[in-house]
Design a protein around this motif. Structure first.
Motif, PDB file in Angstrom:
ATOM      1  N   LEU A  64       0.842  -1.200   0.000  1.00  0.00           N
ATOM      2  CA  LEU A  64       0.000   0.000   0.000  1.00  0.00           C
ATOM      3  C   LEU A  64       0.879   1.253   0.000  1.00  0.00           C
ATOM      4  CD1 LEU A  64      -2.774   1.341   0.162  1.00  0.00           C
ATOM      5  CD2 LEU A  64      -2.644   1.107   2.665  1.00  0.00           C
ATOM      6  N   GLY A  65       1.945   1.221   0.791  1.00  0.00           N
ATOM      7  CA  GLY A  65       2.887   2.337   0.774  1.00  0.00           C
ATOM      8  C   GLY A  65       3.553   2.496  -0.578  1.00  0.00           C
ATOM      9  N   LEU A  66       3.840   1.375  -1.246  1.00  0.00           N
ATOM     10  CA  LEU A  66       4.442   1.433  -2.582  1.00  0.00           C
ATOM     11  C   LEU A  66       3.496   2.070  -3.590  1.00  0.00           C
ATOM     12  CD1 LEU A  66       6.608   0.795  -4.655  1.00  0.00           C
ATOM     13  CD2 LEU A  66       5.781  -1.567  -4.725  1.00  0.00           C
ATOM     14  N   LEU A  67       2.200   1.780  -3.458  1.00  0.00           N
ATOM     15  CA  LEU A  67       1.227   2.376  -4.375  1.00  0.00           C
ATOM     16  C   LEU A  67       1.168   3.894  -4.211  1.00  0.00           C
ATOM     17  CD1 LEU A  67      -1.764  -0.139  -4.259  1.00  0.00           C
ATOM     18  CD2 LEU A  67       0.076   0.027  -5.926  1.00  0.00           C
ATOM     19  N   VAL A  68       1.349   4.373  -2.991  1.00  0.00           N
ATOM     20  CA  VAL A  68       1.410   5.827  -2.777  1.00  0.00           C
ATOM     21  C   VAL A  68       2.735   6.385  -3.289  1.00  0.00           C
ATOM     22  CG1 VAL A  68       1.373   7.651  -1.031  1.00  0.00           C
ATOM     23  CG2 VAL A  68      -0.130   5.670  -0.784  1.00  0.00           C
TER      24      VAL A  68
END
Length: 283
Positions: A64-68
């Motif tokens: 999820l952090g990577l998607l941001v």
């Protein structure tokens, strides 16, 4: 792959959409569906304790952090150049595998899920290898949002692959006692997992995260497998052997570094004395 803005935009959108499938399938398998245990509807002699599958929560959070992060210049470059379209394809394949394995189906259904898992393992290995052989992380976000989740993912898939293989081809621990062949196969698998964890640590710059996941997998197998004392204690012995190997190799590395430093110091002494002898008496 082209790095043009339109393609990059479509890739980022597909990453988000496929991540929703990825997370939803994990939640369905863990909280809904027909399976009692996430990813393992059949109890085998390699089944780990349920708490191991909490690693999925950490992997989901990091992705999820990577998607941001992909919407930043540096993160967008990592996603488009290092991961590419294999990244959303991995999410889709993993979603299919998790959904199939969460169902209480026939051996055929489990076998189909295992085939999908083989594709997942291949995709994860490719992306993991691409990151490991590529450029080093430039900042903490590269390290913890790009490299770390794939290290955890790859180590976890190694464990899950063998758990799934025993689910498809092994015996049900609830209905069959562990025979000699089963015990031998389990021991070989445990030893292979231990060797893989050691390879994570000592290959290249080392991958502590991937090795830690496999170590947790061995510990979870030790925790869960109590019906067979041989398998139960074999898992513990493999864990102790692994950390003993880590200690011995690390200790040898320290001794080698000390010896090299000592030799360098001794070789520097004659050079200084010879320089003094060769110096002129009158300046």
């Amino acid at each position: 792959m082209s790095n043009s803005a339109p393609n990059s935009g479509w890739l980022k959108a597909c990453n988000i959409l496929s991540y929703l499938f990825f997370t939803s399938s994990n939640l369905y398998a863990g909280l809904g569906g027909d399976s009692i245990r996430l990813g393992k509807p059949v109890q085998t002699y390699l089944t780990p304790a349920q708490w191991l599958f909490g690693v999925w929560s950490l992997i989901n959070f990091l992705f999820l952090g990577l998607l941001v992060y992909q919407f930043t210049p540096r993160g967008g470059k990592a996603v488009t150049e290092q991961l590419g379209w294999r990244f959303p394809a991995l999410f889709v394949l993993n979603s299919l595998y998790t959904t199939l394995f969460s169902l209480q189906g026939s051996r055929l259904l489990n076998f189909l899920a295992f085939l999908v898992l083989c594709l997942v393992a291949g995709m994860v290995s490719y992306l993991y290898g691409s990151l490991r052989t590529g450029s080093e992380p430039e900042n903490w976000m590269d390290r913890y949002l790009v490299h770390l989740p794939f290290s955890l993912y790859h180590g976890f898939i190694v464990v899950v692959f063998f758990v799934a293989a025993f689910t498809v081809f092994g015996t049900d621990a609830n209905t069959h006692k562990a025979g000699v062949v089963t015990k031998i196969l389990v021991f070989i698998t445990l030893f292979f997992l231990e060797s893989t964890a050691a390879g994570y640590v000592f290959y290249g710059n080392g991958d502590i995260a991937g090795a830690s996941v496999i170590s947790l997998g061995l510990l979870a197998i030790f925790d869960e497998q109590r019906s067979s004392k041989f398998i139960h204690w074999s898992a513990l012995c493999v864990i102790l052997l692994m950390y003993s190997i880590f200690f011995v190799i690390s200790f040898i590395a320290v001794l080698r570094a000390v010896a090299v430093a000592y030799q360098a110091q001794r070789s520097a002494i004659p050079l200084r004395s010879s320089d003094e002898e060769a110096a002129p008496l009158i300046h």
